[in-house]
Scaffold this motif. Structure first.
Motif, short mmCIF file in Angstrom:
data_model
loop_
_atom_site.label_atom_id
_atom_site.label_comp_id
_atom_site.label_asym_id
_atom_site.label_seq_id
_atom_site.Cartn_x
_atom_site.Cartn_y
_atom_site.Cartn_z
N THR A 255 -3.23 -6.54 -4.49
CA THR A 255 -2.63 -5.34 -3.92
C THR A 255 -3.47 -4.81 -2.77
O THR A 255 -4.69 -5.07 -2.69
CB THR A 255 -2.48 -4.24 -4.99
N GLN A 256 -2.81 -4.07 -1.89
CA GLN A 256 -3.51 -3.37 -0.81
C GLN A 256 -4.00 -2.00 -1.27
O GLN A 256 -4.69 -1.31 -0.53
CB GLN A 256 -2.57 -3.21 0.39
N ALA B 150 0.81 -1.22 0.00
CA ALA B 150 0.00 0.00 0.00
C ALA B 150 0.84 1.26 0.00
O ALA B 150 0.36 2.34 -0.35
CB ALA B 150 -0.92 -0.01 1.22
#
Length: 372
Positions: free
Chosen positions: A96-97, A72
């Motif tokens: 993905t964050q 992130a």
């Protein structure tokens, strides 16, 4: 105006312009840095995973780039793969964050097929050496990329089959429910049933699965549009401008019903079955502006008691050619260069004017060797 005042104002004006120029130079540098910060590069030959992943100092492995995309704390969502052979030692989770509401994850070649300096040897090659058993419930499965996000693209890649033919190898898989928007473009899936097997090029559940301008050469199956995501028919799935040659099982699988499936401008030749479905799928599919020749079966339904003919109105043809033979460009000799139109129909033969294959624009042709 007195000379010393002219010199004074000229100096002030020069100083002001210099500051403005310097200011815009800094802004341009920051903009370029922000743009570069969205992308990481991978070079399997000259890269190093201790590098920052820039164009000049790329990573060595896709695994490292996937790790960075997943975090992130950065803006990286695009992975560019330089020419070379990229080996995956385990399946790679594409996730993905970061918030992907207005963005997407892209894994693509740094030089795409429509570039003027592209040739087949500049296509990044994806090879898996992952062991069987990474998916306990599917002990013979091997997966290259496991997609676990919406809004994911693969572009300009070449997938080779798995080295052990008693394996079910899937280059791209999406099993997670509740996600959509998977795009596979301008990519090749090249296999051989006895030496480098691909069970299914793309296997995905749900909605929004798009395959465009791809080649599936001797994969057992090109694509499986698999399980429903919730109730009701699937939506947003398409297969366009692509070539499927020599599929030993089926070119297209539509396991469960779709309401707006698009199948257009494709060439499907010399395989076992053109189209297969699960017997409970009673949807009608339009097959348009395509060439479907040389396959042993046209349309089958898979039942508990084996394959049966597909429903009478299950496939509706519109401007589809069913007669003739297809000749693909192959390598003329091992000492020559790989022709730019490798594995595309030879100029002047059936399918050459269709525009199917990995190029968005027409491609120049050179040699004459063929497989047909």
């Amino acid at each position: 105006m007195k000379p010393h005042l002219k010199r004074h104002f000229a100096f002030k004006f020069f100083s002001f312009n210099s500051k403005v120029s310097f200011f815009f130079t800094i802004l341009l540098a920051l903009a370029n840095a922000a743009l570069a910060a969205d992308v990481v590069y991978v070079d399997s030959i000259s890269g190093n995973d201790n590098n920052p992943g820039t164009e000049m100092k790329p990573f060595e492995t896709i695994a490292k780039a996937i790790e960075v995309v997943g975090l992130a704390k950065n803006d990286v969502l695009t992975i560019k793969l330089n020419p070379g052979i990229h080996v995956l030692h385990s399946h790679q989770k594409v996730a993905t964050q970061k918030d992907l509401k207005i963005r997407r994850i892209t894994i693509e070649a740094s030089i795409l097929p429509d570039s003027s300096d592209w040739n087949p040897e500049k296509m990044p090659v994806i090879v898996s050496s992952a062991p069987k058993g990474e998916f306990p419930e599917k002990e013979r499965w091997v997966v290259a990329f496991l997609v676990e996000e919406s809004h994911v693209s693969f572009r300009g890649l070449k997938f080779l089959g798995y080295a052990y033919p008693n394996t079910q190898y899937f280059p791209i898989v999406r099993r997670k429910m509740g996600i959509s928007d998977l795009s596979v473009e301008q990519s090749m899936f090249v296999a051989d049933a006895q030496s480098s097997v691909i069970q299914v090029g793309v296997l995905a559940h749900g909605n929004g699965i798009s395959v465009d301008h791809c080649i599936f050469y001797k994969a057992n199956n090109a694509i499986v549009y698999y399980l429903l995501d919730g109730e009701g028919p699937k939506s947003g799935n398409r297969f366009t401008n692509s070539i499927v040659y020599g599929a030993s099982e089926a070119a297209i699988w539509t396991s469960f019903p779709d309401k707006d499936f698009e199948f257009a401008n494709n060439l499907v030749a010399n395989g076992n079955t053109f189209w297969k479905r699960f017997y409970k799928n009673d949807a009608s599919y339009l097959v348009r502006d395509s060439i479907v020749v040389g396959n042993q079966e046209y349309h089958l339904s898979m039942t508990d008691n084996g394959d049966k003919p597909g429903p009478k109105d299950g496939l509706v043809d519109k401007n589809v050619i069913h007669e003739g033979s297809v000749s693909l460009r192959i390598l003329e000799n091992v000492f020559g260069s790989i022709p730019r139109d490798y594995l595309h129909p030879i100029k002047g033969t059936l399918g050459a004017d269709l525009g199917a294959g990995i190029f968005n624009a027409p491609v120049a042709v050179t040699s004459s060797s063929a497989e047909g």
